[in-house]
Design a protein around this motif. Structure first.
Motif, mmCIF file in Angstrom:
data_model
loop_
_atom_site.group_PDB
_atom_site.id
_atom_site.type_symbol
_atom_site.label_atom_id
_atom_site.label_comp_id
_atom_site.label_asym_id
_atom_site.label_seq_id
_atom_site.Cartn_x
_atom_site.Cartn_y
_atom_site.Cartn_z
ATOM 1 N N MET A 1 0.846 -1.180 0.000
ATOM 2 C CA MET A 1 0.000 0.000 0.000
ATOM 3 C C MET A 1 0.887 1.237 0.000
ATOM 4 O O MET A 1 1.902 1.280 0.669
ATOM 5 N N ARG A 2 0.462 2.231 -0.746
ATOM 6 C CA ARG A 2 1.174 3.509 -0.735
ATOM 7 C C ARG A 2 0.155 4.636 -0.598
ATOM 8 O O ARG A 2 -0.983 4.517 -1.053
ATOM 9 N N ILE A 3 0.572 5.710 0.037
ATOM 10 C CA ILE A 3 -0.282 6.882 0.215
ATOM 11 C C ILE A 3 0.394 8.040 -0.471
ATOM 12 O O ILE A 3 1.592 8.272 -0.288
ATOM 13 N N GLY A 4 -0.379 8.741 -1.294
ATOM 14 C CA GLY A 4 0.160 9.887 -2.006
ATOM 15 C C GLY A 4 -0.911 10.922 -2.256
ATOM 16 O O GLY A 4 -2.114 10.658 -2.111
ATOM 17 N N GLN A 5 -0.470 12.106 -2.640
ATOM 18 C CA GLN A 5 -1.393 13.202 -2.888
ATOM 19 C C GLN A 5 -2.162 12.956 -4.183
ATOM 20 O O GLN A 5 -1.595 12.515 -5.182
ATOM 21 N N ALA A 6 -3.450 13.245 -4.145
ATOM 22 C CA ALA A 6 -4.297 13.104 -5.325
ATOM 23 C C ALA A 6 -3.866 14.102 -6.396
ATOM 24 O O ALA A 6 -3.333 15.165 -6.089
ATOM 25 N N THR A 7 -4.126 13.729 -7.650
ATOM 26 C CA THR A 7 -3.832 14.592 -8.795
ATOM 27 C C THR A 7 -5.129 14.823 -9.560
ATOM 28 O O THR A 7 -6.142 14.158 -9.305
ATOM 29 N N PRO A 8 -5.125 15.737 -10.520
ATOM 30 C CA PRO A 8 -6.340 15.958 -11.317
ATOM 31 C C PRO A 8 -6.862 14.689 -11.993
ATOM 32 O O PRO A 8 -8.064 14.564 -12.227
ATOM 33 N N GLU A 9 -6.003 13.724 -12.261
ATOM 34 C CA GLU A 9 -6.441 12.467 -12.870
ATOM 35 C C GLU A 9 -7.284 11.622 -11.912
ATOM 36 O O GLU A 9 -7.928 10.667 -12.329
ATOM 37 N N ASP A 10 -7.286 11.966 -10.629
ATOM 38 C CA ASP A 10 -8.024 11.212 -9.621
ATOM 39 C C ASP A 10 -9.434 11.752 -9.359
ATOM 40 O O ASP A 10 -10.137 11.237 -8.492
ATOM 41 N N VAL A 11 -9.862 12.766 -10.093
ATOM 42 C CA VAL A 11 -11.155 13.400 -9.831
ATOM 43 C C VAL A 11 -12.293 12.387 -9.868
ATOM 44 O O VAL A 11 -13.176 12.397 -8.997
ATOM 45 N N ASP A 12 -12.308 11.492 -10.838
ATOM 46 C CA ASP A 12 -13.425 10.544 -10.945
ATOM 47 C C ASP A 12 -13.490 9.590 -9.754
ATOM 48 O O ASP A 12 -14.569 9.325 -9.225
ATOM 49 N N VAL A 13 -12.347 9.077 -9.305
ATOM 50 C CA VAL A 13 -12.376 8.160 -8.156
ATOM 51 C C VAL A 13 -12.719 8.926 -6.881
ATOM 52 O O VAL A 13 -13.430 8.410 -6.017
ATOM 53 N N ILE A 14 -12.284 10.166 -6.753
ATOM 54 C CA ILE A 14 -12.667 10.981 -5.600
ATOM 55 C C ILE A 14 -14.178 11.190 -5.609
ATOM 56 O O ILE A 14 -14.840 11.065 -4.572
ATOM 57 N N SER A 15 -14.743 11.460 -6.771
ATOM 58 C CA SER A 15 -16.197 11.622 -6.902
ATOM 59 C C SER A 15 -16.932 10.371 -6.434
ATOM 60 O O SER A 15 -17.913 10.451 -5.691
ATOM 61 N N THR A 16 -16.449 9.209 -6.835
ATOM 62 C CA THR A 16 -17.062 7.940 -6.440
ATOM 63 C C THR A 16 -16.955 7.732 -4.933
ATOM 64 O O THR A 16 -17.921 7.323 -4.275
ATOM 65 N N ILE A 17 -15.796 8.019 -4.360
ATOM 66 C CA ILE A 17 -15.614 7.839 -2.920
ATOM 67 C C ILE A 17 -16.500 8.813 -2.143
ATOM 68 O O ILE A 17 -17.042 8.460 -1.088
ATOM 69 N N LEU A 18 -16.690 10.032 -2.651
ATOM 70 C CA LEU A 18 -17.587 10.969 -1.969
ATOM 71 C C LEU A 18 -19.001 10.404 -1.896
ATOM 72 O O LEU A 18 -19.699 10.577 -0.886
ATOM 73 N N VAL A 50 -5.951 16.295 -0.752
ATOM 74 C CA VAL A 50 -6.473 14.942 -0.595
ATOM 75 C C VAL A 50 -5.331 13.954 -0.758
ATOM 76 O O VAL A 50 -4.550 14.039 -1.713
ATOM 77 N N LEU A 51 -5.242 13.041 0.197
ATOM 78 C CA LEU A 51 -4.336 11.905 0.092
ATOM 79 C C LEU A 51 -5.167 10.691 -0.273
ATOM 80 O O LEU A 51 -6.277 10.514 0.233
ATOM 81 N N LEU A 52 -4.623 9.846 -1.146
ATOM 82 C CA LEU A 52 -5.282 8.602 -1.515
ATOM 83 C C LEU A 52 -4.388 7.436 -1.130
ATOM 84 O O LEU A 52 -3.169 7.496 -1.307
ATOM 85 N N ALA A 53 -4.993 6.391 -0.579
ATOM 86 C CA ALA A 53 -4.274 5.139 -0.306
ATOM 87 C C ALA A 53 -4.545 4.220 -1.488
ATOM 88 O O ALA A 53 -5.695 4.055 -1.894
ATOM 89 N N ARG A 54 -3.483 3.639 -2.016
ATOM 90 C CA ARG A 54 -3.615 2.763 -3.177
ATOM 91 C C ARG A 54 -2.890 1.447 -2.927
ATOM 92 O O ARG A 54 -1.867 1.411 -2.263
ATOM 93 N N GLU A 55 -3.450 0.430 -3.519
ATOM 94 C CA GLU A 55 -2.808 -0.882 -3.558
ATOM 95 C C GLU A 55 -2.911 -1.309 -5.016
ATOM 96 O O GLU A 55 -4.013 -1.594 -5.494
ATOM 97 N N GLY A 56 -1.788 -1.285 -5.712
ATOM 98 C CA GLY A 56 -1.831 -1.500 -7.149
ATOM 99 C C GLY A 56 -2.631 -0.377 -7.773
ATOM 100 O O GLY A 56 -2.381 0.796 -7.507
ATOM 101 N N ASN A 57 -3.629 -0.716 -8.580
ATOM 102 C CA ASN A 57 -4.492 0.290 -9.210
ATOM 103 C C ASN A 57 -5.744 0.593 -8.403
ATOM 104 O O ASN A 57 -6.543 1.427 -8.798
#
Length: 146
Positions: A1-18, A50-57
């Motif tokens: 698992m890695r945690i990193g800052q969200a980028t503009p490419e993450d808008v759709d997944v942020i929308s889904t998580i909201l 926003v920080l996102l936690a990711r595991e793979g994709n």
């Protein structure tokens, strides 16, 4: 698992998580408006980080924070607004990893502390924060004007 800052490419997944956050708190699971998310997070003067936690994709969850000033004297604090781990990723250390990343972000920004609120009717969150050694602080009442 890695945690990193969200980028503009993450808008759709942020929308889904909201939408998942809304459903978790008993609301309608309506995704966030991508244009509003883009403006709030990636405009010239971002409202939050926003920080996102990711595991793979796979995105496991998010933590959203802002810096507040003044905290104590002329200090700055990091205010955690939302910490959410998706249901499939709970109990896997994601929330703890977020808290470590938030403390590192606060230190890097020169903050004197990390602050947050938790809903009194969320026993899982309250137990998690207690296990971290955080104690509830009295003395302030939360207000809201819509």
């Amino acid at each position: 698992m890695r945690i990193g800052q969200a980028t503009p490419e993450d808008v759709d997944v942020i929308s889904t998580i909201l939408a998942e956050i809304e459903a978790y708190y008993g609301g309608e699971p309506t995704p966030g408006d991508p244009a509003q998310i883009r403006a709030a997070l990636f405009a010239g003067r971002p409202a939050a980080t926003v920080l996102l936690a990711r595991e793979g994709n796979e995105v496991l969850g998010l933590a959203s924070y802002s810096l507040l000033w003044p905290a104590a004297g002329a200090d700055t604090s990091l205010y955690l607004k939302e910490l959410f781990v998706r249901e499939s990723a709970r109990r896997r250390g994601v929330a703890g990893a977020f808290m470590e990343a938030l403390q590192a972000a606060a230190a890097a920004a020169g903050c004197s502390r990390v602050e947050w609120t938790a809903d009194a009717d969320n026993p899982a969150a309250l137990a998690f924060y207690k296990a971290l050694g955080a104690e509830p602080r009295g003395g302030k009442i939360f207000y809201r004007i819509s």
